[in-house]
Design a protein around this motif. Structure first.
Motif, PDB file in Angstrom:
ATOM      1  N   ARG A  94      23.858  14.805 -22.733  1.00  0.00           N
ATOM      2  CA  ARG A  94      24.570  15.876 -23.450  1.00  0.00           C
ATOM      3  C   ARG A  94      23.839  16.233 -24.736  1.00  0.00           C
ATOM      4  O   ARG A  94      23.433  15.362 -25.501  1.00  0.00           O
ATOM      5  N   LEU A  95      23.691  17.543 -24.967  1.00  0.00           N
ATOM      6  CA  LEU A  95      23.017  18.058 -26.165  1.00  0.00           C
ATOM      7  C   LEU A  95      23.998  18.892 -26.973  1.00  0.00           C
ATOM      8  O   LEU A  95      24.863  19.553 -26.418  1.00  0.00           O
ATOM      9  N   TYR A  96      23.815  18.897 -28.290  1.00  0.00           N
ATOM     10  CA  TYR A  96      24.638  19.699 -29.192  1.00  0.00           C
ATOM     11  C   TYR A  96      23.716  20.627 -29.977  1.00  0.00           C
ATOM     12  O   TYR A  96      22.872  20.160 -30.741  1.00  0.00           O
ATOM     13  N   SER A 140      23.030  23.767 -32.735  1.00  0.00           N
ATOM     14  CA  SER A 140      23.616  24.424 -33.902  1.00  0.00           C
ATOM     15  C   SER A 140      22.536  25.223 -34.625  1.00  0.00           C
ATOM     16  O   SER A 140      21.348  24.957 -34.483  1.00  0.00           O
ATOM     17  N   ILE A 167      26.242  26.790 -26.210  1.00  0.00           N
ATOM     18  CA  ILE A 167      26.211  25.394 -25.764  1.00  0.00           C
ATOM     19  C   ILE A 167      25.153  25.126 -24.698  1.00  0.00           C
ATOM     20  O   ILE A 167      24.810  23.979 -24.438  1.00  0.00           O
ATOM     21  N   VAL A 180      18.935  20.653 -32.412  1.00  0.00           N
ATOM     22  CA  VAL A 180      19.439  20.101 -31.160  1.00  0.00           C
ATOM     23  C   VAL A 180      19.692  18.621 -31.408  1.00  0.00           C
ATOM     24  O   VAL A 180      18.772  17.851 -31.638  1.00  0.00           O
ATOM     25  N   LYS A 181      20.966  18.263 -31.369  1.00  0.00           N
ATOM     26  CA  LYS A 181      21.341  16.874 -31.645  1.00  0.00           C
ATOM     27  C   LYS A 181      21.611  16.154 -30.337  1.00  0.00           C
ATOM     28  O   LYS A 181      22.310  16.655 -29.465  1.00  0.00           O
TER      29      LYS A 181
END
Length: 190
Positions: free
Chosen positions: A75-77, A79, A90, A106-107
């Protein structure tokens, strides 16, 4: 005596107090540094590390680009540091909204990857000029590095600084090329 020296730091008597230095440092760190190359740093390429498909992209206002992370399947987050310039959904699709620069972060787990996004736009899409008149075109979002050209220099000429000179009646396109992207302005000479 010591108490007076401490109080003088917070007073304004013809010189800048320490409070002003803190305010300046705060503005510099949170408003200016994220838009410069000090914030964005390139890492050495290693083939098996997690990395983005692009780390520095240039987009025209309204254009989209999809960021992908190589060698990572979790899973990537996503912002953006400035959603007015460009935002990311997303799924990693970056949409350019207005001229400027932003950083897409990209967290993942314990690591953050960054991609600098420059959004460019031309100041005029259509221009009407009388023969002999001038107008200065510029590309918003970059300070230099624009290569200007005219589709027909017998109708309108353009200098290397974007100054358009109307020569004779007709319609011509003026092109500004920067970082592999081409912007155009339609000039009608009356």
């Amino acid at each position: 005596m010591k108490k007076n020296n401490i109080l003088r730091l917070f007073q304004f008597r013809g010189a800048i107090s320490i409070i002003y230095y803190f305010a300046f440092a705060f503005l510099l760190w949170y408003l200016i540094i994220p838009h410069t190359s000090l914030y964005f740093n390139n890492k050495i390429f290693t083939p098996f590390n997690k990395r983005l498909n692009e780390e520095d992209i240039t987009l025209i206002k309204g254009e989209e680009f999809t960021l992908r992370v190589m060698n990572f399947n979790k899973r990537l987050y996503f912002s953006s540091t400035d959603i007015k310039v460009a935002d990311v959904n997303i799924f990693g699709t970056v949409t350019a909204y207005r001229a400027g620069t932003t950083i897409i972060r990209v967290k993942m787990r314990d690591e953050v990857l960054k991609c600098r996004v420059r959004v460019i736009d031309i100041n005029k899409k259509k221009l009407n000029l009388k023969a002999g008149k001038n107008y200065r075109l510029n590309v918003k979002g970059v300070w230099f590095g624009v290569s200007w050209s005219s589709g027909n220099s017998s109708i309108a000429r353009v200098s290397r600084y974007g100054n358009v000179t109307a020569i004779s009646k007709g319609t011509v396109k003026i092109y500004g090329k920067v970082r592999g992207k081409t912007l155009s302005c339609t000039v009608t000479v009356r």
